[in-house]
Write a protein that holds these residues in place. Structure first.
Motif, mmCIF file in Angstrom:
data_model
loop_
_atom_site.group_PDB
_atom_site.id
_atom_site.type_symbol
_atom_site.label_atom_id
_atom_site.label_comp_id
_atom_site.label_asym_id
_atom_site.label_seq_id
_atom_site.Cartn_x
_atom_site.Cartn_y
_atom_site.Cartn_z
ATOM 1 N N ALA A 235 3.669 -10.251 1.926
ATOM 2 C CA ALA A 235 2.989 -9.145 2.607
ATOM 3 C C ALA A 235 2.003 -9.677 3.647
ATOM 4 O O ALA A 235 1.932 -9.180 4.774
ATOM 5 N N GLU B 184 2.229 -2.672 -0.506
ATOM 6 C CA GLU B 184 1.941 -1.850 0.679
ATOM 7 C C GLU B 184 0.469 -1.976 1.099
ATOM 8 O O GLU B 184 0.150 -2.134 2.280
ATOM 9 N N TYR B 185 -0.417 -1.944 0.120
ATOM 10 C CA TYR B 185 -1.842 -2.036 0.448
ATOM 11 C C TYR B 185 -2.262 -3.465 0.793
ATOM 12 O O TYR B 185 -3.182 -3.670 1.584
#
Ligand SMILES: [Zn+2]
Length: 277
Positions: free
Chosen positions: A124, A212-213
């Protein structure tokens, strides 16, 4: 009978509970006042060590090609007035590519699930680096010692403070990330007397978020580390001051702001020959 102290304790615990619950919502708190002091202290240190006339004056660096060809300012606007310069000027990079280190698993004892979570975090963060690399030349490096920006997988320390007047403890907010910078002198490889005022960024990014965060937080914090030392008041910008349920992508306004930052003068990145009075 309940004592006042017990009442306060209960209240404190309630607040602590609330702080944890809201940790996903309120996050982007930065120590900007403290950071302002970092710049002032460093400037004092430099002027104590070197004659002020030998130190570089703030100047504008040539724009990197990616930003030079970026043209949108009049269309979408920016939030440049929210960006704070330091005592050494704006936090712009001038040696490209900017080298970014992302922490990786080294503990061989990690369980398969911990390892997988760690790798998802790395992926990410690297995705966020790739997103920004469209606008500025960035390079992932494996050696932290040579990195300009280090992104570490750790929980930012909780910092409680005491209200001196009331004696009450202000409970810290749980934060998902903390970004800070420091200054140092880079020596010339062939000529050590030639020095360059340089900066480094350290981003601590919690392992406790969903992918996602993690991506959204890395995107936001990288925006700071690339020079946007301030927050947007608009929810659809990546540098919006609060985390939202549907995290924004890097916006046109983010890049307009970034470009304006890079058009500002700074003492960072300019060389000088060390001389004493
Ligand atoms: Zn922020």
């Amino acid at each position: 009978m309940r004592t006042i102290a017990q009442g306060k304790l209960k209240q404190s615990l309630l607040w602590l509970g609330m702080a944890i619950v809201t940790s996903l919502i309120i996050v982007f708190a930065h120590l900007q006042h403290l950071e302002a002091q970092v710049g002032r202290h460093y400037w004092h240190k430099l002027t104590a060590e070197f004659s002020e006339s030998s130190l570089p004056i703030p100047k504008i660096h040539p724009l990197p090609e990616t930003l030079a060809k970026w043209k949108n300012a009049s269309v979408s606007g920016d939030y440049f007035p929210e960006v704070e310069p330091t005592s050494l000027g704006y936090l712009v990079w001038s040696q490209f590519p900017v080298k970014i280190y992302v922490e990786r698993p080294t503990d061989l004892e990690l369980s398969p699930s911990s390892l997988r979570r760690f790798q998802e975090w790395v992926n990410a963060v690297e995705e966020a680096v790739e997103e920004w690399s469209v606008y500025l030349p960035l390079e992932l490096v494996r050696d932290r010692s040579g990195a300009d920006i280090s992104i570490l997988r750790s929980r930012p320390a909780l910092k409680a403070s005491i209200n001196r007047e009331t004696g009450e403890i202000n409970l810290p907010r749980v934060r998902s990330a903390e970004t800070r910078y420091e200054f140092y002198l880079r020596r010339g490889v062939d000529a050590p007397q030639v020095k360059t005022i340089s900066h480094k960024f350290i981003i601590e990014l919690t392992p406790d978020q969903t992918t996602e965060y993690t991506l959204a937080t890395a995107r936001h914090e990288l925006g700071h580390a690339l020079g946007i030392w301030g927050h947007s008041p608009v929810e659809t910008d990546a540098l919006y001051f609060s985390q939202v349920s549907n995290p924004p992508q890097i916006s046109l306004r983010d890049i307009n702001t970034l470009k304006r930052v890079y058009e500002q003068p700074t003492r960072l990145g300019w060389s000088f020959v060390a001389g004493k009075d």
